[in-house]
Design a protein around this motif. Sequence first.
Motif, mmCIF file in Angstrom:
data_model
loop_
_atom_site.group_PDB
_atom_site.id
_atom_site.type_symbol
_atom_site.label_atom_id
_atom_site.label_comp_id
_atom_site.label_asym_id
_atom_site.label_seq_id
_atom_site.Cartn_x
_atom_site.Cartn_y
_atom_site.Cartn_z
ATOM 1 N N ASP A 164 1.354 -3.656 5.702
ATOM 2 C CA ASP A 164 1.033 -2.988 4.435
ATOM 3 C C ASP A 164 1.682 -3.670 3.242
ATOM 4 O O ASP A 164 1.751 -3.101 2.165
ATOM 5 N N GLY A 216 0.848 -1.180 0.000
ATOM 6 C CA GLY A 216 0.000 0.000 0.000
ATOM 7 C C GLY A 216 0.886 1.233 0.000
ATOM 8 O O GLY A 216 1.784 1.327 0.821
ATOM 9 N N ILE A 237 -7.434 2.291 -1.319
ATOM 10 C CA ILE A 237 -6.012 2.514 -1.039
ATOM 11 C C ILE A 237 -5.215 2.243 -2.313
ATOM 12 O O ILE A 237 -5.401 1.205 -2.940
ATOM 13 N N SER A 257 -2.362 6.937 3.680
ATOM 14 C CA SER A 257 -3.477 6.652 2.771
ATOM 15 C C SER A 257 -4.719 6.221 3.525
ATOM 16 O O SER A 257 -5.844 6.560 3.145
ATOM 17 N N CYS A 258 -4.532 5.443 4.615
ATOM 18 C CA CYS A 258 -5.684 5.041 5.437
ATOM 19 C C CYS A 258 -6.357 6.279 6.025
ATOM 20 O O CYS A 258 -7.586 6.393 6.031
#
Length: 425
Positions: free
Chosen positions: A104, A10, A135, A16-17
């Motif tokens: 991730d 990710g 994501i 990004s979360c």
Amino acid sequence: MSKVILQIDGNNFYASCEQMIDPSIKGKGVIVLSNNDGCIIARSSEARKMGIPMGQPYFKLKDKLAQLNINVRSSNYELYGDISNRLMHLLRKNCEELEIYSIDEAFGSISRPPQKSLYQWGKDLRALVYQNIGIPISIGMGETKVLSKISNHLAKKIQKYSGIFDIGIIQNKDPYLKQIHINQVWGIGKRMSIWLKNRGITNALELKNMSSNQIKEKYGVVGLRIQYELKGTLCIPIKETQLDRKEISVSRSFSYPIDSLEELNKVIIKYVLMASNKLRKNNLLCSSITVFTNTNIYSNDFFKSEATEKINIPTSNSKIMIEKSLLLTNKIFKPYKKLIKAGVILHNIQSNKYIQKPLFNGLGIQKELHLERLDNVIDNINTRNGINTIGWGSSVIEEEWKTSKRKLSNIMTTNIENIATIYAI
DNA sequence: TCTGGGGTCCTAGGACCC
DNA sequence: TCTGGGGTCCTAGGACCC
């Protein structure tokens, strides 16, 4: 058909979360802080472009961050863990093999039809993940784990690859390997890269071509494996099944230094409770416990100390583990040392399913059942009402002790209290 | 004033045995 | 100047990872 190793992660995962659950910060500078709001552990690409470095202490950059209007978040591991589970589930359905490597990141594999690029396959997977999880991911492909890591790196670095790169389809990899700096090679850390640089090795291509004997002499099979993988020989296989955990640890930095045995005991009891709770949740037992503490690593008179105690009968029982750990804090404690961190590590982890109970363990069956029930009761109450509702003796921690998390986001995916409210007008 | 937390793997060296 | 040679098991510590 040949097997291709995939490396999928990710992008700026934590950041990004945060952007995913809070659309108002999408496309904006976001950073995520470590526990204690200590240092920067993730940046959105926007924050990176603004020149915010990774791993730097927050206090040094506070002003600059405010100036640049960058959104700051404390780390919210419950959220990241939940998003990670969803991501891995989706990846598993779309790869032939999958190894979850970290929160991730995953390694996987897929078969390649002769001479065929997997670019379109990667593109589809990327779109699917973005649509379902929200994501962005990057995908690297190659003959080995080390090469797929390099591919992933190139996928991120070079805009036109748009998040996907396949070094496996390229005959002459040398120009690409040359672009990879030595300490960007997976498995080459601080020490090894210094040693290599002293010998004139500065990039992945030079590492690939250097004398294998020289590497073997200094770094044994560990170093040799990295070189072989660079050459395209698979040495580090995909591990699909999660091997049993070997240890469990809980450690924290304090919000201010401590120097008394009494305070050290308090935090250690607290950490032992968290660790034993992890054991019970996973139906595990341990038979050895380490307690450690240290002063500020950046100060001149850095002090660290640790000690280990065996537990004769494998256990997950809080009381037994606390008793052992208090023997250990006595051993490691030294007066006048300003301690800023402590932790416990449990070793020799095993499943509680096949445990052979000795006939005479000194406790007696009634007493043992009693202790087990007590742990269950405490776990249940704490699960329902929050982790610190009930504890043992002096384990209750004063407010100012807790590691600080001033900028925590909501946990709308796992906590009903945090679900967004929508009003109909 | 303030610099993360949680893991794995490998190896060297000690203890012990025959 | 001399002190056996090997094997196994365990542990502490180093190096690495995200």
